[in-house]
Structures are given as C-alpha cells and as structure tokens.
Design a protein around this motif. Sequence first.
Motif, PDB file in Angstrom:
ATOM      1  N   VAL A  27       3.867  16.712  12.738  1.00  0.00           N
ATOM      2  CA  VAL A  27       4.932  15.746  12.442  1.00  0.00           C
ATOM      3  C   VAL A  27       5.977  16.391  11.537  1.00  0.00           C
ATOM      4  O   VAL A  27       5.669  17.274  10.727  1.00  0.00           O
ATOM      5  N   ASP A  28       7.194  15.925  11.701  1.00  0.00           N
ATOM      6  CA  ASP A  28       8.299  16.374  10.858  1.00  0.00           C
ATOM      7  C   ASP A  28       8.300  15.512   9.597  1.00  0.00           C
ATOM      8  O   ASP A  28       8.291  14.282   9.701  1.00  0.00           O
ATOM      9  N   PRO A  29       8.303  16.158   8.408  1.00  0.00           N
ATOM     10  CA  PRO A  29       8.312  15.350   7.179  1.00  0.00           C
ATOM     11  C   PRO A  29       9.642  14.614   6.986  1.00  0.00           C
ATOM     12  O   PRO A  29       9.732  13.723   6.140  1.00  0.00           O
ATOM     13  N   ASN A  30      10.629  15.022   7.773  1.00  0.00           N
ATOM     14  CA  ASN A  30      11.926  14.363   7.705  1.00  0.00           C
ATOM     15  C   ASN A  30      11.918  13.147   8.640  1.00  0.00           C
ATOM     16  O   ASN A  30      12.202  13.257   9.819  1.00  0.00           O
ATOM     17  N   LEU A  31      11.472  12.015   8.141  1.00  0.00           N
ATOM     18  CA  LEU A  31      11.515  10.699   8.799  1.00  0.00           C
ATOM     19  C   LEU A  31      10.497  10.459   9.917  1.00  0.00           C
ATOM     20  O   LEU A  31      10.247   9.315  10.283  1.00  0.00           O
ATOM     21  N   GLU A  32       9.867  11.540  10.471  1.00  0.00           N
ATOM     22  CA  GLU A  32       8.883  11.268  11.530  1.00  0.00           C
ATOM     23  C   GLU A  32       7.575  10.747  10.932  1.00  0.00           C
ATOM     24  O   GLU A  32       6.933   9.836  11.471  1.00  0.00           O
ATOM     25  N   LEU A  33       7.179  11.315   9.798  1.00  0.00           N
ATOM     26  CA  LEU A  33       5.932  10.895   9.153  1.00  0.00           C
ATOM     27  C   LEU A  33       6.011   9.405   8.769  1.00  0.00           C
ATOM     28  O   LEU A  33       5.100   8.621   9.051  1.00  0.00           O
ATOM     29  N   THR A  34       7.119   9.011   8.180  1.00  0.00           N
ATOM     30  CA  THR A  34       7.245   7.594   7.796  1.00  0.00           C
ATOM     31  C   THR A  34       7.478   6.712   9.031  1.00  0.00           C
ATOM     32  O   THR A  34       7.169   5.511   8.989  1.00  0.00           O
ATOM     33  N   ALA A  35       8.002   7.306  10.126  1.00  0.00           N
ATOM     34  CA  ALA A  35       8.167   6.522  11.366  1.00  0.00           C
ATOM     35  C   ALA A  35       6.804   6.060  11.882  1.00  0.00           C
ATOM     36  O   ALA A  35       6.666   4.942  12.391  1.00  0.00           O
ATOM     37  N   VAL A  36       5.791   6.911  11.730  1.00  0.00           N
ATOM     38  CA  VAL A  36       4.438   6.529  12.156  1.00  0.00           C
ATOM     39  C   VAL A  36       3.951   5.333  11.318  1.00  0.00           C
ATOM     40  O   VAL A  36       3.408   4.361  11.836  1.00  0.00           O
ATOM     41  N   LEU A  37       4.190   5.421  10.003  1.00  0.00           N
ATOM     42  CA  LEU A  37       3.772   4.320   9.116  1.00  0.00           C
ATOM     43  C   LEU A  37       4.547   3.044   9.429  1.00  0.00           C
ATOM     44  O   LEU A  37       3.998   1.940   9.382  1.00  0.00           O
ATOM     45  N   ARG A  38       5.808   3.214   9.782  1.00  0.00           N
ATOM     46  CA  ARG A  38       6.661   2.051  10.072  1.00  0.00           C
ATOM     47  C   ARG A  38       6.207   1.351  11.349  1.00  0.00           C
ATOM     48  O   ARG A  38       6.192   0.125  11.424  1.00  0.00           O
ATOM     49  N   LYS A  39       5.804   2.177  12.362  1.00  0.00           N
ATOM     50  CA  LYS A  39       5.336   1.586  13.620  1.00  0.00           C
ATOM     51  C   LYS A  39       4.036   0.809  13.380  1.00  0.00           C
ATOM     52  O   LYS A  39       3.851  -0.295  13.890  1.00  0.00           O
ATOM     53  N   LEU A  40       3.148   1.394  12.582  1.00  0.00           N
ATOM     54  CA  LEU A  40       1.900   0.702  12.243  1.00  0.00           C
ATOM     55  C   LEU A  40       2.179  -0.596  11.484  1.00  0.00           C
ATOM     56  O   LEU A  40       1.532  -1.616  11.714  1.00  0.00           O
ATOM     57  N   GLN A  41       3.162  -0.543  10.591  1.00  0.00           N
ATOM     58  CA  GLN A  41       3.527  -1.736   9.812  1.00  0.00           C
ATOM     59  C   GLN A  41       3.983  -2.860  10.739  1.00  0.00           C
ATOM     60  O   GLN A  41       3.650  -4.027  10.524  1.00  0.00           O
ATOM     61  N   GLU A  42       4.730  -2.491  11.798  1.00  0.00           N
ATOM     62  CA  GLU A  42       5.181  -3.501  12.770  1.00  0.00           C
ATOM     63  C   GLU A  42       3.976  -4.234  13.372  1.00  0.00           C
ATOM     64  O   GLU A  42       4.038  -5.411  13.700  1.00  0.00           O
ATOM     65  N   GLN A  43       2.857  -3.494  13.492  1.00  0.00           N
ATOM     66  CA  GLN A  43       1.634  -4.087  14.041  1.00  0.00           C
ATOM     67  C   GLN A  43       0.720  -4.636  12.942  1.00  0.00           C
ATOM     68  O   GLN A  43      -0.443  -4.938  13.190  1.00  0.00           O
ATOM     69  N   ASN A  44       1.249  -4.693  11.722  1.00  0.00           N
ATOM     70  CA  ASN A  44       0.488  -5.180  10.571  1.00  0.00           C
ATOM     71  C   ASN A  44      -0.776  -4.358  10.323  1.00  0.00           C
ATOM     72  O   ASN A  44      -1.831  -4.891   9.976  1.00  0.00           O
ATOM     73  N   ARG A  45      -0.660  -3.038  10.516  1.00  0.00           N
ATOM     74  CA  ARG A  45      -1.796  -2.134  10.310  1.00  0.00           C
ATOM     75  C   ARG A  45      -1.480  -1.156   9.179  1.00  0.00           C
ATOM     76  O   ARG A  45      -0.401  -0.577   9.139  1.00  0.00           O
ATOM     77  N   TYR A  46      -2.439  -0.998   8.291  1.00  0.00           N
ATOM     78  CA  TYR A  46      -2.222  -0.154   7.111  1.00  0.00           C
ATOM     79  C   TYR A  46      -3.393   0.803   6.856  1.00  0.00           C
ATOM     80  O   TYR A  46      -3.924   0.855   5.749  1.00  0.00           O
ATOM     81  N   PRO A  47      -3.807   1.581   7.878  1.00  0.00           N
ATOM     82  CA  PRO A  47      -4.869   2.549   7.615  1.00  0.00           C
ATOM     83  C   PRO A  47      -4.334   3.701   6.766  1.00  0.00           C
ATOM     84  O   PRO A  47      -3.128   3.936   6.726  1.00  0.00           O
ATOM     85  N   ALA A  48      -5.239   4.426   6.085  1.00  0.00           N
ATOM     86  CA  ALA A  48      -4.849   5.677   5.446  1.00  0.00           C
ATOM     87  C   ALA A  48      -4.760   6.734   6.549  1.00  0.00           C
ATOM     88  O   ALA A  48      -5.562   6.737   7.482  1.00  0.00           O
TER      89      ALA A  48
END
Length: 463
Positions: A27-48
């Motif tokens: 993953v690119d640390p420039n916005l791709e890493l947080t994009a994964v977290l953002r997509k999970l957030q849309e699904q109300n998922r918060y795994p580590a």
Amino acid sequence: MAKDLRTYLAELKESLPGDLIHVRKEVDPNLELTAVLRKLQEQNRYPALLFENVKGTEIPVLANLIASRDRVALAMGTTSAELARDYVKKEKDRRPTLTVDSGPVKDVVYKGGEVDLTKLPNIVHCGNDGGPYISSGMTITKDPDTGIPNMGIYRLQIKGKNRLGFYLGEYSHGKHIFNKYDTKGMPCEVAIVIGHHPCMYMAAQYRGPLDVNELEIAGGLLGEPVRMVKAETVDLEVPADAEIVIEGRTIPGLREWEGPFGEYTWYLGDAVENPVIEVTAITHRKDPIYQDIFSAHPEHNVCGLVGHEALLYRKLKEAIPQIKDVCVPFSGTCRHSVYLSVYKEYDGLGKNALLTALSAHPFIKLAVVVDDDIDVYNESEVMWAVNTRVQPDRDVFIVPDCYVCELDPSAYSIKDRAIRGALNAKWGIDATKPAGLPFQPRADVPEELWKNLNLNEYIADER
Ligand code: MN
C-alpha cells in the motif's frame, strides 16, 4: 516479561481472534493506507490492520489498534462498560517508573547525520493534509520547574530528514511546558514514543494535574512499572520497550507553517505558525512496528475517550455524590460533550452538576444532565429527555468567551465574531425533572409484564 505492544498483540490474537488482520498487498502511505480504513469505516468495521508492505519503507504499519472500546477494555483487563470507572480506580495506583540499563528500543540507534525521518512510514492521512504526519507519537517533555516528565499526543508534521512541525493545543500541558523554555530562549527537549501497549496511549490521554507523570499513570493502568532507559541525545528517559523513539529539541523562538491536518473534529485543522523540532536521534527495535492513529477517524476519538470520561467521572463524583453515569458521546467527537445522569435529591443539583462538568476540562463545550431513569449511553433517550423535560428559557444557560479548542470550526474571534478564532461559548442543558414538584409519570407497560415475555409464543409463526 514487561507488557508492551508485542505482549498485547499476542493477547489480542488469543482473546479476540479476527480483530487483527494482516494486509500483505503493498500500500502507498500517501492516502491508500487510510483509504482502506475509510472503506472499512463505511461498513462500520474497525479491525486492527497490520500493513506488512508499505511503499517507501521497510517498517510495517499497525493501524486502527485502538479504534475499538473492546480492544481498549482488553488492554486494561476490564469491560467496555466499566472503562471509565476502571481507569479512575487504576490511576490512583500510579507506579514510579523503573530505570533499566537497556532495552529493545535501543536495538538500532541513529544519531546526528544518520537520522532520516523519511525512512519511517510517511503517512498522509487526509486529502489536503499539509504533508505526511506522525499522529501517534507520545511526546515526553520535562517541566523545568519541577523536573517531572509529561507525556501527551501532539500532531507532528514530517518536514525533512530531521525536522518536525509541532502542534501543541493551547490547553495542553505540553504547550505550557514548551512555553517555559521558549520564552527564556531555551530549546525544549522531546522524546517521541511510537508504538507501545495501548495502556500507554490511554495514559498519554490522562487528564489530571500538571505535576502527575503520565508514565506513572501508565504503570497504574498496566499494573506494573514502565521500564525506562536513558535517551541518547537529550536529558530524558524513554520507555525501554517501545517500538520506536524519536529524540530532538525545539529551535527557540522559531515558528514555521504547519498543517493543514485532518483532525479529531473530522474537519481540516488550519495551517498555523508552529514550533519546530530538530531531530537528534532515532532509536528502534531491530524489527519495529510503526503504530499509526488515523486522525480524522473514530480511532482518534476512541483514543481520547477513556481518559476524558475518567476525568469527568472523577471530578463529578468528587463534587456531587449523586452522579450515576457519565458518557462522552461520539457525536461530540468524544471531546466536546458530556451526558451525565444524577439521582436528583434536591433542586438545583442538575445545574451544579453542569457547572462542574463544564469546568472539568477546557474541551467540554456542551453538558447535558438527565435523571437516573435515562440511559446516558443511549443518545436517543438523552434527546427524549431534552425534548420533554426542558424549557430552554429556564433550563439552558450559555457562558460566552470561554476556551474549548481552536480546532472547533465554529470558534470565534474576540475582535469579530464573524471570523474564526479560539473562543467558544459553553452551554449546559438541565434535562432533569424538578425534585420538589410533581411531574407527569412515564407511560409504559408494567415491566414485569414484558421484560421476560417470550415473543415466540405470540409471533413465532409470522413470516
Ligand atoms: Mn500532563
């Protein structure tokens, strides 16, 4: 073995399997890493998530670790519902740190010209952020008057191989300590800790007096003293079992543009002229894990939640024994509002409780007090009380021109309320019934008739 991030991850795998996911794709640390977290957030998922392969660095990134109350509760050895009460109990049991000769954080040592922040994961979290940020650094400083260390989490912008922009909120102990050095033209020495047991992060969010060392609070939360070791280039001690430590000192009098940065409010915090840290050393384990906290995301909110709720619970209980429950709700960014319930034994108790809550910490902007029959963890119940037990002309009050946080986008300037500044009004809503007067009884089916009712006897055959 001392408790650290590794022991916690082992415990997590055992107790909450499925809560830690390994990501092998690069993953690119420039916005791709947080994009994964953002997509999970849309699904109300918060795994580590452990991103094993991050572009531009050899160091894996652990994200979202403290994005769940259950994982924090596991770290503290309690339940999600008991977090604040447990914290208040354990903070009383604070333990002096234990100085040791060495530790894993010294496996690899870079000093002077060898220092290179760009080799760490340089994570850009939000579109329009001013650059890569270290958002999960617990910054240790030392009060020059007392010699007592302080630890808090402040945003740090990576500005080059050995240069960091340093944002300290006006209310913070870090800012107060920094000012003591800077006004005398002296550098403020810092040690920035990245990656440790979640209890360290909860301790870094301790809200209490200036002369309490958060590392001793961490000892209380962990149930064992934190092992400390001498820093390489500054006169501070650093946690021996951390993943990564960055040492440095501020450049006296210097301010540079820092920001913008997506904040806990989920708005972009403005670019501001802020202090600068010159990095003098980086030390880390031989195979470090870089822990990140996504700033404009529920993880940042959860991170601040427990210490904040504990402070309010402690202060309110001290002033008013009739306090039942205290909740710092998500809708208030886990910072700016508090819902509290009371056993209202006498009139006026509600407003007194509001005043205590609003003055307990600068961050508290809105306090709502309800009776003990209202569940403060259920926001729609709190709002039902606001809608049926409040007359605003009598039950709402406003205190203008307070400090809450300049990151609140609605904060105003003292000169001109039409422009942004650092001032906020604080307000209280007393949604309790009068103690001395009759009030309409609640309409409900008697509890003994429905609480244990077996619905299958009535609607099992409905399709
Ligand atoms: Mn402090």
